[in-house]
Design a protein around this motif. Structure first.
Motif, PDB file in Angstrom:
ATOM      1  N   THR A 852       1.782 -11.364   9.068  1.00 23.51           N
ATOM      2  CA  THR A 852       3.008 -11.571   8.770  1.00 23.51           C
ATOM      3  C   THR A 852       4.091 -10.574   8.746  1.00 23.51           C
ATOM      4  OG1 THR A 852       3.219 -11.968   6.364  1.00 23.51           O
ATOM      5  CG2 THR A 852       2.690 -14.097   7.513  1.00 23.51           C
ATOM      6  N   GLY A 853       3.461  -9.438   8.254  1.00 22.41           N
ATOM      7  CA  GLY A 853       4.023  -8.329   8.022  1.00 22.41           C
ATOM      8  C   GLY A 853       5.471  -8.255   7.210  1.00 22.41           C
ATOM      9  N   VAL A 854       5.192  -9.196   6.150  1.00 20.14           N
ATOM     10  CA  VAL A 854       6.065  -9.531   5.283  1.00 20.14           C
ATOM     11  C   VAL A 854       5.682  -8.730   3.583  1.00 20.14           C
ATOM     12  CG1 VAL A 854       7.432 -11.101   3.679  1.00 20.14           C
ATOM     13  CG2 VAL A 854       6.980 -11.563   6.145  1.00 20.14           C
ATOM     14  N   ARG A 855       6.548  -7.915   3.410  1.00 20.62           N
ATOM     15  CA  ARG A 855       6.000  -7.118   1.892  1.00 20.62           C
ATOM     16  C   ARG A 855       6.722  -8.044   0.892  1.00 20.62           C
ATOM     17  NH1 ARG A 855       7.366  -3.577  -1.760  1.00 20.62           N
ATOM     18  NH2 ARG A 855       6.071  -1.795  -2.121  1.00 20.62           N
ATOM     19  N   ILE A 856       5.711  -8.409  -0.012  1.00 23.27           N
ATOM     20  CA  ILE A 856       6.051  -9.069  -1.408  1.00 23.27           C
ATOM     21  C   ILE A 856       5.503  -8.179  -2.678  1.00 23.27           C
ATOM     22  CG2 ILE A 856       6.033 -11.381  -2.597  1.00 23.27           C
ATOM     23  CD1 ILE A 856       5.695 -12.790  -0.050  1.00 23.27           C
ATOM     24  N   GLU A 857       6.432  -8.071  -3.478  1.00 23.56           N
ATOM     25  CA  GLU A 857       5.911  -7.066  -4.645  1.00 23.56           C
ATOM     26  C   GLU A 857       4.991  -8.053  -5.381  1.00 23.56           C
ATOM     27  OE1 GLU A 857       5.211  -3.690  -6.855  1.00 23.56           O
ATOM     28  OE2 GLU A 857       6.624  -4.005  -4.849  1.00 23.56           O
ATOM     29  N   ALA A 877      -8.269  -4.938  -3.888  1.00 25.11           N
ATOM     30  CA  ALA A 877      -7.074  -4.701  -4.104  1.00 25.11           C
ATOM     31  C   ALA A 877      -6.384  -3.513  -3.693  1.00 25.11           C
ATOM     32  CB  ALA A 877      -7.136  -4.622  -5.835  1.00 25.11           C
ATOM     33  N   ARG A 878      -7.257  -2.300  -3.267  1.00 26.06           N
ATOM     34  CA  ARG A 878      -6.795  -1.244  -2.813  1.00 26.06           C
ATOM     35  C   ARG A 878      -6.444  -1.289  -1.416  1.00 26.06           C
ATOM     36  NH1 ARG A 878     -11.913   2.268  -5.053  1.00 26.06           N
ATOM     37  NH2 ARG A 878     -11.067   2.827  -7.018  1.00 26.06           N
ATOM     38  N   ARG A 879      -7.134  -2.304  -0.721  1.00 24.76           N
ATOM     39  CA  ARG A 879      -6.936  -2.708   0.783  1.00 24.76           C
ATOM     40  C   ARG A 879      -5.459  -3.419   0.609  1.00 24.76           C
ATOM     41  NH1 ARG A 879     -12.437  -4.482   1.793  1.00 24.76           N
ATOM     42  NH2 ARG A 879     -13.377  -2.842   3.378  1.00 24.76           N
ATOM     43  N   LEU A 880      -5.370  -4.388  -0.134  1.00 26.06           N
ATOM     44  CA  LEU A 880      -3.916  -5.048  -0.355  1.00 26.06           C
ATOM     45  C   LEU A 880      -2.720  -4.266  -0.469  1.00 26.06           C
ATOM     46  CD1 LEU A 880      -2.364  -7.513   0.051  1.00 26.06           C
ATOM     47  CD2 LEU A 880      -2.853  -8.052  -2.340  1.00 26.06           C
ATOM     48  N   HIS A 881      -3.038  -3.325  -1.451  1.00 23.33           N
ATOM     49  CA  HIS A 881      -2.034  -2.208  -1.788  1.00 23.33           C
ATOM     50  C   HIS A 881      -1.616  -1.188  -0.789  1.00 23.33           C
ATOM     51  CE1 HIS A 881      -0.358   1.177  -4.371  1.00 23.33           C
ATOM     52  NE2 HIS A 881       0.167   0.140  -4.831  1.00 23.33           N
ATOM     53  N   ARG A 882      -2.698  -0.957   0.173  1.00 22.17           N
ATOM     54  CA  ARG A 882      -2.559  -0.020   1.220  1.00 22.17           C
ATOM     55  C   ARG A 882      -1.809  -0.834   2.399  1.00 22.17           C
ATOM     56  NH1 ARG A 882      -7.861   1.469   0.471  1.00 22.17           N
ATOM     57  NH2 ARG A 882      -8.332   0.115   2.242  1.00 22.17           N
ATOM     58  N   THR A 883      -2.080  -1.954   2.536  1.00 20.66           N
ATOM     59  CA  THR A 883      -1.319  -2.866   3.714  1.00 20.66           C
ATOM     60  C   THR A 883       0.093  -3.159   3.165  1.00 20.66           C
ATOM     61  OG1 THR A 883      -3.366  -4.127   3.993  1.00 20.66           O
ATOM     62  CG2 THR A 883      -1.312  -5.239   4.618  1.00 20.66           C
ATOM     63  N   LEU A 884       0.404  -3.381   1.735  1.00 17.18           N
ATOM     64  CA  LEU A 884       1.986  -3.691   1.368  1.00 17.18           C
ATOM     65  C   LEU A 884       2.606  -2.308   1.471  1.00 17.18           C
ATOM     66  CD1 LEU A 884       1.324  -6.086  -1.595  1.00 17.18           C
ATOM     67  CD2 LEU A 884       1.952  -6.511   0.833  1.00 17.18           C
ATOM     68  N   ALA A 885       2.004  -1.361   1.378  1.00 12.39           N
ATOM     69  CA  ALA A 885       2.644   0.321   1.293  1.00 12.39           C
ATOM     70  C   ALA A 885       2.956   0.569   2.710  1.00 12.39           C
ATOM     71  CB  ALA A 885       1.751   1.374   0.785  1.00 12.39           C
ATOM     72  N   THR A 886       2.465  -0.086   3.505  1.00 11.23           N
ATOM     73  CA  THR A 886       2.945   0.407   5.035  1.00 11.23           C
ATOM     74  C   THR A 886       3.507  -0.789   5.660  1.00 11.23           C
ATOM     75  OG1 THR A 886       0.545  -0.357   6.002  1.00 11.23           O
ATOM     76  CG2 THR A 886       0.692   1.922   5.325  1.00 11.23           C
ATOM     77  N   ALA A 887       3.765  -1.900   5.120  1.00 11.62           N
ATOM     78  CA  ALA A 887       4.327  -3.143   5.778  1.00 11.62           C
ATOM     79  C   ALA A 887       5.958  -2.830   6.147  1.00 11.62           C
ATOM     80  CB  ALA A 887       4.152  -4.049   4.923  1.00 11.62           C
TER      81      ALA A 887
END
Length: 887
Positions: A852-857, A877-887
């Motif tokens: 989706t490319g949507v960043r949600i905290e 958790a690290r994968r999701l954190h990296r994904t959100l950091a670059t979204a």
């Protein structure tokens, strides 16, 4: 036996023969009722054929008179069978009596007595009788009846029936050969070795759907620890080794069954049988095409079996293997895909000349939904010389993307009213013929009222045989189920077109008086409550049924006002105005009108309200006021914690099955609103066992108040998650088709449904989630917060919810799923012990966030990602954190 007793028995037998020969039958019928089979056989011995037939006529009439109120237990059933075979002239007439479900035939013992009396009489149609009885087998038929039929067929040297139900009962008889036998049971292999029916029945084991589950039975000898595992399958493998049965037939039959498919639990028997047979490399190679089909298309356990078998082959056609691998690597089953990648990696190292070709196939998995499999595929493909274009696998899309769900179609028009007596009989037969409670009840009741008003005697004549043949579950009121309306519904059908006897009329009036409080107040609503487990919406249904029973034979009521005009239960306001106009000055039935008003949409055209007021009747004025704002408002909801009921006594075994606590919903009317019927007032009852069969009717009773119905069905839906009950979520797709806000009750219902124990129940929750999401009527954040609360409180197992959420994302709702997951994760990540399934939930969150490319905290995610170690929880958790950091 003493000589005096023998003399007394002989004298009684002589006396009975004389009485029968002289035309008396009362003593014979008493013997049947008492279950005295041997004296009946003795009394019939030597009677002339003409006299036997005369007795047969009287016996048939006597049976028909008593059968409606009599259960012919094993003793009486055997005695009846002896009398029937000893007197009736044909197999068809004998089967008409002995084939009744109320007649219990006591297996082998009954067959021996029947054969004796048939031999004495010279009967030659026992095999015909047995096949006729087999033709009457149903799902409720006990194994004793099969054993009776089988014993007759074996004695007559006849072939067994091989229809599906006969095969099922034969299998049950193999598992439970004789319930009266003492001592150690005969081994299954010996039972089969001496069974003359085995050649006919064995091929059918692979053809009857669902038969694999009972084929997995164990035989317990002294205790559960000392048992023979998979006794039937082990016996078949032993018989194949001994040459008694054809090994090739067993292998081909198992593979054919696996190719045709079935429920996963039913297929396990055939994979187990193949494991026991241990096909050789030659046998597997001869069937490699079938094994490859299983690898690509079968459920994961079957595909894993096929994969293991194929990996053991020394040679396999490259093209076939690589084509199959492309399909396997696209499957969602992570264990299967991981094993396929390992296999391909090994082949690439063993065959360097084909490494690039194999690596191109491995690259297919670079697009797998599971992040760890994508990484593995990229690494392996790169190692063997292929760049899987990692740039296209970036962590996020360039532009945010929402759901891609088609808009749900509007509710369709209700089926046309029933205007023909034959159609009414067919619909009633469909309703009463199964245990289902939601087969068009409203339409049937409307047709019943319409047709009884114009042709009551014909309605009565058409419904009597239908009611007589009803499913056993409609037999009477189930006292253990406070929601059961079986007896009331059947009595309504019995009343239509019947003479209005004072006793019947007074019964209906008493029921009406019991459900309606004449002195209703703000604290005591009009719908009387005697059991806190019965919600007001169900009391309204009971009141309507009692009202129809009391007035169905009254003249001048052409139609039910409350008959829905759409499939979700709503009524078109203009249609209701027309019905009231047709009613004229006649007074409508109270609960019929009440239900009709409750089925109106929340918004209506002022022009329709004007037409209602123009009728000039009190009912028209009430409808107009309802349409202008005096209708039922939405309630105030609050989530509360309920606890299980108190233990009744020391033998209350049900108590331990109950969930200790459960989050349910309390309902209250808005401030200043008088809740006349109590529909907006509900306090959750203590947790107990609940039946969900009638709850499927509730959404159509309040089609504009989705939240009210959701609050009432929560105990049934929750039981599917915290007590592993079945079918509780079947109501959720119906709720999704209703209208009105759902609130916290709908959020909880979706959360409980996603965590249901049984796959079919999770599918129903998934259907509801997708329908609500497509209509923009789901609050994913609210549902996610409730799911997290339930998971942390150990009411729902998180691992169960991952699968339907992944399916929802793949079906076109990735943004809805991502928002729901973002609301679940804070509770999961901050739990003292991460629940099972948390890594899979994080993986799915990464996939949906990427799609989706949507960043949600996500509160708590950074703390878990910063932990040391390489556990899967921390890695995901690290994968999701990296994904959100670059979204």
């Amino acid at each position: 036996m003493k000589p005096q007793q023998q003399v007394a028995i002989m004298m009684s037998t002589v006396r009975r023969r004389r009485e029968l020969a002289a035309g008396g039958t009362s003593d014979l019928f008493d013997l049947v009722s008492n279950g005295s089979a041997e004296p009946i056989a003795a009394a019939l011995a030597g009677l002339p054929e003409q006299r036997r037939r005369e007795i047969g006529v009287e016996l048939t009439a006597w049976f028909k008179k008593r059968d409606r109120s009599t259960w012919w237990g094993s003793g009486a059933g055997v005695a009846l069978a002896v009398a029937v075979v000893g007197c009736l002239p044909t197999a068809a007439q004998a089967a008409a009596i002995l084939g009744r479900r109320s007649v219990d035939l006591d297996g082998v013992r009954a067959a021996e007595l029947v054969r004796a009396v048939a031999a004495e009489r010279g009967v030659t149609w026992l095999a015909d009788l047995a096949h006729r009885l087999a033709g009457r087998f149903s799902r409720e038929t006990w194994v004793d009846r099969w054993q009776f039929v089988a014993a007759l067929l074996r004695a007559e040297g006849a072939a067994p029936p091989t229809d599906d139900r006969s095969v099922q009962l034969w299998l049950s008889a193999v598992e439970f050969p004789d319930r009266f036998r003492r001592g150690r049971p005969v081994p299954v292999v010996d039972r089969l070795r001496g069974d003359p029916f085995l050649p006919a029945m064995l091929p059918r084991l692979f053809e009857v759907d669902g038969l694999g589950t009972p084929m997995m039975f164990d035989v317990v000898y002294r205790d559960w620890e000392n048992r023979e595992r998979h006794a039937l399958l082990t016996a078949l493998a032993q018989l194949a080794a001994d040459g008694v049965v054809d090994r090739v037939m067993l292998i081909d039959g198992s593979i054919g069954r696996l190719l045709r498919g079935d429920r996963p639990s039913a297929l396990r028997a055939f994979t187990t049988l193949l494991d026991l047979l241990q096909p050789t490399c030659t046998e597997i190679a001869e069937r490699s095409t079938d094994y490859l089909r299983l690898l690509t298309d079968a459920p994961a356990p079957v595909a894993t079996m096929a994969q293991k078998a194929l990996r053991g082959l020394p040679e396999l056609a490259w093209e076939s293997l690589l084509d199959a691998s492309r399909q396997v690597l696209a499957r969602p089953d992570k264990t299967l895909v991981r094993a396929q990648l390992t296999w391909l990696d090994r082949l690439a190292r063993q065959h360097p000349d084909r490494a690039v070709e194999i690596a191109e196939v491995i690259a297919v998995a670079a697009g797998h939904p599971a992040v760890e499999l994508r990484d593995r595929a990229v690494a392996l493909a790169t190692r063997h010389g292929v760049d899987p274009a990692a740039a296209s696998l970036g962590p996020a899309v360039s532009r945010p993307r929402g759901d891609d769900l088609p808009p749900p179609p509007p509710a369709g028009p209700a089926a046309a009213p029933i205007t023909d007596v034959d159609e009414l009989a067919e619909e009633v037969a469909a309703l009463l013929g199964t245990a289902s409670r939601n087969t068009g009840l409203d339409r049937i009741l409307d047709g019943l009222v319409r047709l009884t008003a114009t042709d009551g005697p014909r309605v009565r004549a058409a419904l009597d045989p239908v009611i007589e043949r009803r499913h056993w579950s409609w037999g009477n009121e189930h006292r253990w189920d406070p929601l059961c309306l079986c007896e009331v519904v059947v009595d309504v059908f019995r009343t239509a077109g019947a003479d209005q006897q004072p006793r019947r009329r007074s019964r209906w009036e008493a029921l009406l008086a019991a459900v309606r409080r004449s002195d209703a107040t703000s604290s005591a609503p009009e719908l009387a409550s005697t059991d806190p487990r019965v919600p007001a919406v169900h009391r309204l249904l009971r009141a309507r049924l009692a009202e129809i029973g009391a007035h169905v034979n009254d003249p001048g009521h052409p139609v039910l006002l409350a008959a829905p005009t759409s499939t979700n239960g709503l009524i078109d306001p203009l249609a209701l105005v027309e019905r009231l106009a047709a009613l004229g000055e006649r007074e409508p039935w109270h609960w019929d009108l009440t239900q009709a008003l409750l089925r109106l949409p929340a918004t209506a055209d002022e022009a329709v309200a004007g037409k209602a007021a123009a009728l000039g009747t009190p009912t028209g004025d009430r409808l107009a006021a309802w349409l202008r704002g005096d209708g039922l408002p939405q309630p105030v909801m609050r989530a509360v914690t309920a606890v299980r009921r108190a233990r009744r006594n020391r033998y209350d075994f049900e108590f331990e099955r109950l969930a200790e606590r459960r989050i349910l919903v309390e309902l209250r009317p808005p401030d200043g609103y008088h809740d006349r019927y109590g529909l907006l007032t509900a306090d959750p009852a203590p947790i107990g066992l609940a039946s969900s069969g009638w709850a499927n009717l509730w959404p159509s009773i309040l089609p504009g108040h989705r939240g009210v119905v959701a609050a009432h069905v929560l105990p049934m839906v929750a039981a599917g998650a915290d007590m592993d009950e079945r079918d509780g979520t079947a109501v959720l797709p119906l709720l999704a088709e209703a209208t009105g806000p759902g609130g916290v009750a709908l959020d909880l219902a979706v959360a409980y449904g996603l965590g249901a124990r049984h796959g079919a129940d999770r599918v129903a929750a998934l259907d509801a989630l997708l329908t609500l999401a497509a209509a923009g009527q789901l609050d994913p954040t609210g549902a996610g917060e409730q799911l997290g609360r339930l998971v942390v409180g150990q009411s729902v197992k998180l691992s169960r919810a991952v699968e339907p959420l992944r399916d929802a994302a793949q079906a076109g709702a990735p943004l809805t799923v991502w928002r729901l997951l973002a609301a679940v994760l804070p509770a999961v990540l901050t739990a003292p012990t991460p629940p099972r399934g948390a890594p899979d939930l994080l993986t799915l969150a990464t996939e949906t966030a990427t799609a989706t490319g949507v960043r949600i905290e996500v509160p708590g995610l950074a703390e878990v990602a910063q932990r040391g170690g390489s556990s899967r929880l921390v890695t995901e958790a690290r994968r999701l954190h990296r994904t959100l950091a670059t979204a």
